[in-house]
Design a protein around this motif. Structure first.
Motif, short mmCIF file in Angstrom:
data_model
loop_
_atom_site.label_atom_id
_atom_site.label_comp_id
_atom_site.label_asym_id
_atom_site.label_seq_id
_atom_site.Cartn_x
_atom_site.Cartn_y
_atom_site.Cartn_z
N PHE A 555 0.82 -1.21 0.00
CA PHE A 555 0.00 0.00 0.00
C PHE A 555 0.86 1.26 0.00
CE2 PHE A 555 -2.96 3.08 2.00
CZ PHE A 555 -4.00 2.97 1.10
N ILE A 556 2.15 1.13 0.28
CA ILE A 556 3.05 2.29 0.29
C ILE A 556 3.09 2.97 -1.06
CG2 ILE A 556 5.12 0.97 -0.34
CD1 ILE A 556 4.91 3.80 2.29
N ILE A 557 2.84 2.21 -2.14
CA ILE A 557 2.85 2.79 -3.48
C ILE A 557 1.76 3.85 -3.59
CG2 ILE A 557 2.56 2.29 -5.94
CD1 ILE A 557 3.56 -0.55 -5.31
N GLN A 558 0.54 3.49 -3.15
CA GLN A 558 -0.56 4.45 -3.21
C GLN A 558 -0.30 5.64 -2.30
OE1 GLN A 558 -4.60 2.70 -3.16
NE2 GLN A 558 -3.59 0.69 -3.21
N LEU A 559 0.25 5.38 -1.11
CA LEU A 559 0.52 6.47 -0.18
C LEU A 559 1.59 7.40 -0.74
CD1 LEU A 559 0.05 7.83 2.53
CD2 LEU A 559 1.76 6.31 3.53
N ASP A 560 2.66 6.86 -1.32
CA ASP A 560 3.72 7.68 -1.93
C ASP A 560 3.14 8.62 -2.98
OD1 ASP A 560 5.72 6.63 -0.41
OD2 ASP A 560 6.60 5.39 -1.97
N ARG A 561 2.30 8.08 -3.83
CA ARG A 561 1.73 8.89 -4.93
C ARG A 561 0.76 9.95 -4.39
NH1 ARG A 561 1.18 4.92 -10.23
NH2 ARG A 561 3.32 4.17 -10.13
N TYR A 562 0.01 9.58 -3.37
CA TYR A 562 -0.90 10.54 -2.75
C TYR A 562 -0.12 11.70 -2.14
CZ TYR A 562 -4.26 12.38 0.65
OH TYR A 562 -5.07 13.19 1.40
N ILE A 584 11.07 21.21 -2.02
CA ILE A 584 10.28 20.26 -1.23
C ILE A 584 10.77 18.85 -1.55
CG2 ILE A 584 7.99 19.25 -0.90
CD1 ILE A 584 8.34 21.92 0.40
N ALA A 585 11.12 18.10 -0.51
CA ALA A 585 11.60 16.72 -0.67
C ALA A 585 10.49 15.75 -0.28
CB ALA A 585 12.84 16.47 0.19
N VAL A 586 10.25 14.76 -1.15
CA VAL A 586 9.21 13.77 -0.92
C VAL A 586 9.85 12.39 -0.94
CG1 VAL A 586 7.01 12.85 -1.71
CG2 VAL A 586 7.55 15.25 -2.08
N ASN A 587 9.50 11.54 0.03
CA ASN A 587 10.06 10.20 0.11
C ASN A 587 9.46 9.29 -0.96
OD1 ASN A 587 11.85 9.96 2.64
ND2 ASN A 587 10.05 11.07 3.38
N VAL A 588 10.31 8.43 -1.53
CA VAL A 588 9.88 7.45 -2.52
C VAL A 588 10.38 6.08 -2.07
CG1 VAL A 588 9.99 6.71 -4.91
CG2 VAL A 588 9.96 9.14 -4.39
N SER A 589 9.48 5.14 -1.89
CA SER A 589 9.85 3.81 -1.43
C SER A 589 10.43 2.99 -2.57
CB SER A 589 8.63 3.09 -0.86
OG SER A 589 7.71 2.81 -1.89
N ARG A 590 11.07 1.90 -2.19
CA ARG A 590 11.65 1.00 -3.18
C ARG A 590 10.57 0.39 -4.07
NH1 ARG A 590 16.17 -3.67 -2.05
NH2 ARG A 590 16.39 -4.41 -4.19
N LEU A 591 9.43 0.03 -3.48
CA LEU A 591 8.34 -0.54 -4.27
C LEU A 591 7.83 0.45 -5.31
CD1 LEU A 591 6.12 -2.55 -1.76
CD2 LEU A 591 7.40 -3.43 -3.71
N SER A 592 7.74 1.73 -4.93
CA SER A 592 7.27 2.73 -5.89
C SER A 592 8.23 2.86 -7.06
CB SER A 592 7.12 4.09 -5.19
OG SER A 592 6.08 4.05 -4.24
N LEU A 593 9.53 2.89 -6.77
CA LEU A 593 10.52 3.01 -7.84
C LEU A 593 10.50 1.83 -8.80
CD1 LEU A 593 13.71 4.53 -6.19
CD2 LEU A 593 12.61 5.32 -8.26
#
Length: 755
Positions: A555-562, A584-593
């Motif tokens: 679910f981190i993918i959806q949260l990252d994009r949100y 502005i810095a935004v975190n990107v998870s490994r799954l999202s990448l």
């Protein structure tokens, strides 16, 4: 006295009387045995049909699961890349051909060998129309239009990014896939399995030995069949009900049983000669005749024979019901019965109920194939059963999961023994795969806990499984004992997972900003990191409760994009209002990448909100840079599209100087845990100083995060660190509070927080 002739007559009459009595008894016995035999045979045949039906249903479900997986990945693939992608996918599957049909039913099919079948029209096919309506569908079995044999088409809808149906993914499965299951040896290869439809017509017909027998005809021509039986069978088929009937062909009686398959109004039909299931009736009649001379002896023999046959069949049924077919050890059903009895019969003994799975088994299967994987499962099952005894048993639950129970003298001894077993498993497989050696993760529930007397055996198994989850969260093979804290954590995680979708739709995830302060230029706010905070009503869910869980369940993918979209919206508002902008810095998870549409989504979102280049920074973790060879190319492409890229948590893990040498990153974030965990502060500050110096020479800006004290700020400023982020200046704050802070400072210095 009687004369000799009268004596002979009396003896003869007595013999006839005794023979007649035994004959009547034999006939009664024959009737009872035959009736009982038919009932048992019908039940046994039903069980056999059910097992074959389960195999067919699993095959069909697996095909649909495979297609759904491919359909999800195709949802964002451009049209020109569809066929190459399908060819690559189909090379790894058993489908004869695959293709993505448009809504008009036109499709180009790619064979498993790479040959294209262009312009196939499926618009009139019922299975295509059903899939187009949003449901997975399976066609009837038909002749292969492009080669020998017969095929059945599977179809699932393919959704686009907006949730609409883009088209239908179709795949041709050879009928041999079903015939191989239908051809499984039954009753010493004398039983025959087939697929029929609701009218009794054959869909797929096999013969003894598993070869194809054509698709013509129906079951009503199997042999001599009474009209009432024919009507009853047809009524059951129309009502989608199971049934059993008898028929005679070439003077031999046969049993036939049918079960609905749950797909396309198909039924699984199994037929078997009565002689293959039980003693032939002729043998029983012969026994009745012989009973006149050897009545008692033969009666006892027949009873013993019937009982032995029944026991043999019962033993076979028990083997099918209670033994794992691959490894030969208990299956989970038998384990539940035996283990629960052990605990019940030995209330004063301490038992360890354990649940285990094999670390890296998925990668092992992918590298060496499923045949090697199956051999490894058999070997590991053997190692586990070597430890069995009168009070210790184990079973295979499913896939690479095992469970067991054994007496336990102490937790330390149990842990030591399982660690030895792990070493044996890992040592034998390390020769084949050093990167992914097999080992066990083990969760254990001990019956010496305070709640053991109130816990059912199945609850013990479930709690051992909860402990297994805790073991799997570690970085190596582990043996973890259950605690009530784990159960509470598992329940909390289930609660979080049940609410996460609604929370995202309800905008419960809020932007929090933690300023990045430029300590080399008057302590001015240079930018901020955007962090996710979950406001569940009046309660704030800690990030440590949901971020790791979302990373595990995807679910981190959806949260990252949100969060990225909300951050872009915040920047857009400041630009429109004419306020000063900042990085502005935004975190990107490994799954999202790792998502195929990562670049497309983030670039399009940036353009949609009209964010100028250089204002958005994507933060990626150090572990991704260390282990993903594609990361360098991804960074270069992101920079071309106007993003800044930073490497987060440098120093928190197994940092490598190769990261600084190879990656063209813009910002290096130093985790101050690097200092707080140190046993020699002087040495660690020397290392940190040199990392900052190297970053400066490479043209990489440095940000120290987790800075809490003024003396740390002074040290970092003296060593040339560009920016500081942490409680020394400010905690993460809500959007409104951050806006007020920016308006208040108006580019002025950010004061240090009060201690």
């Amino acid at each position: 006295m009687f004369s000799s002739s009268e004596q002979i007559k009396r003896t003869f009459a007595m013999g006839l009387l005794i023979g007649g009595v035994f004959l009547v008894c034999g006939l009664i016995l024959l009737r009872q045995v035959s009736s009982q035999n038919e009932r048992e045979n019908a039940l046994y045949l039903y069980d056999t049909v059910n097992q074959l039906r389960t195999l067919l249903q699993r095959q069909i479900a697996l095909d649909f699961q495979t297609l759904h997986g491919v359909a999800i990945s195709l949802g964002h693939v451009p049209e020109k890349e569809i066929l190459p992608a399908l060819k690559e996918v189909n090379d790894n599957n058993a489908f004869l051909r695959m293709g993505l049909a448009g809504r008009d039913g036109r499709v180009d099919l790619v064979d498993i060998g790479g040959e294209l079948r262009r312009g196939v029209n499926l618009s009139g096919e019922p299975f295509f129309q059903e899939a187009l309506a949003g449901r997975a569908a399976l066609s009837e079995v038909r002749d292969n239009s492009f080669g020998p044999g017969a095929v059945a088409y599977c179809a699932v809808p393919v959704h686009d990014s907006d949730g609409g149906i883009r088209g239908v993914l179709v795949a041709a499965n050879p009928a041999d896939v079903f015939l191989n299951i239908l051809g499984i040896s039954l009753f010493d290869n004398r039983g025959v399995s087939s697929l029929i439809d609701g009218s009794g017509a054959y869909v797929l017909r096999s013969t003894a030995g598993g070869t194809a027998g054509g698709r013509e005809g129906d079951i009503f021509h199997l042999g001599s069949l009474e009209d009432t039986t024919r009507e009853q069978v047809l009524e059951n088929l129309q009502k989608n009900q199971r049934g059993v009937f008898f028929y005679t062909t070439e003077g031999e009686k046969h049993f036939a049983a049918y079960e609905p398959l749950g797909v396309n109004n198909w039924f699984l039909l199994c037929t078997v000669p009565a002689a293959a299931l039980s003693l032939a009736p002729n043998a029983l009649w012969l026994s009745v005749c012989v009973i006149i001379g050897l009545a008692l002896l033969l009666s006892f023999f027949l009873l013993w024979r019937v009982r032995s046959i029944s026991n043999r069949y019962r033993g076979e049924l028990e083997r099918l019901a209670f033994v794992d077919p691959l490894t030969g050890v208990r299956n989970v059903n038998r384990f539940k019965m035996d283990a629960a009895g052990l605990v019940r019969r030995n209330p004063d003994m301490v038992f360890a109920v354990w649940y285990a799975d094999i670390k890296n088994f998925k990668f092992y299967n992918e590298m060496f194939g499923y045949e090697m994987g199956d051999k490894e499962l058999v070997r590991i099952a053997g190692l586990l059963t070597d430890c069995d005894g009168p009070l210790a048993i184990c079973c295979r639950v499913s896939a690479d999961k095992f469970a067991g129970i054994r007496p336990m003298r102490s937790r330390e001894e149990f842990t030591r023994e399982f660690q030895e077993l792990c070493k044996r498993i890992e040592g034998d497989t390390a020769r084949l795969s050093r990167a992914f050696p097999l080992a066990l993760h083990v969760g254990v529930y001990s019956t010496d806990t305070a709640q053991a007397g109130e816990v059912s055996f199945m609850d013990m198994v479930n709690r051992a499984n909860i402990a297994l989850r805790a073991a799997k969260e570690g970085n190596s093979a582990a043996c973890v004992f259950y605690s009530e804290d784990m159960r509470g954590l598992a329940l909390r995680q289930l609660d979080i997972e049940s609410r996460m979708e609604a929370a995202l739709k309800g905008d419960q995830f809020k932007l929090y900003f933690q300023p990045k302060v430029d300590i080399q230029n008057g302590n001015r706010i240079h930018g901020a990191e955007v962090l996710a905070r979950w406001h569940d009503g009046d309660r704030l869910v800690p990030p440590c409760d949901f971020i790791p869980l979302f990373e595990r369940n995807g679910f981190i993918i959806q949260l990252d994009r949100y969060m990225f979209s909300r951050a872009c919206a915040w920047l857009q508002r400041r630009i429109r209002e004419g306020r000063p902008t900042l990085n502005i810095a935004v975190n990107v998870s490994r799954l999202s990448l790792m998502q195929d549409d990562f670049l497309h989504y983030y670039s399009n979102t940036k353009e949609r909100y009209a964010i100028p280049d250089g204002l958005l920074e994507l933060e990626c973790t150090e572990s991704l840079a260390l282990f993903d060879e594609r990361f360098r190319e991804m960074v270069l492409e992101l920079q071309k599209r106007g993003f800044r890229c930073s490497l987060d948590d440098f120093g928190a893990g197994f940092s490598s100087l190769n990261v600084l040498k190879e990656l063209p990153i813009d910002v290096l974030k130093l985790d101050m845990l690097f200092l707080r965990k140190s046993r020699d502060l002087k040495r660690e500050r020397i290392v940190l100083s040199n990392i900052i110096a190297m970053a400066q020479e490479l043209g990489i800006n440095t940000v120290a995060e987790g800075v809490e004290h003024a003396e740390q700020v002074d040290f970092l400023r003296a060593k040339g660190c560009n920016m500081v982020q942490g409680y020394a200046f400010a905690r993460p704050m809500p959007e409104a509070e951050f806006n007020s802070l920016l308006d208040k400072l108006r580019g002025g210095a950010m004061p240090l927080a009060q201690a």
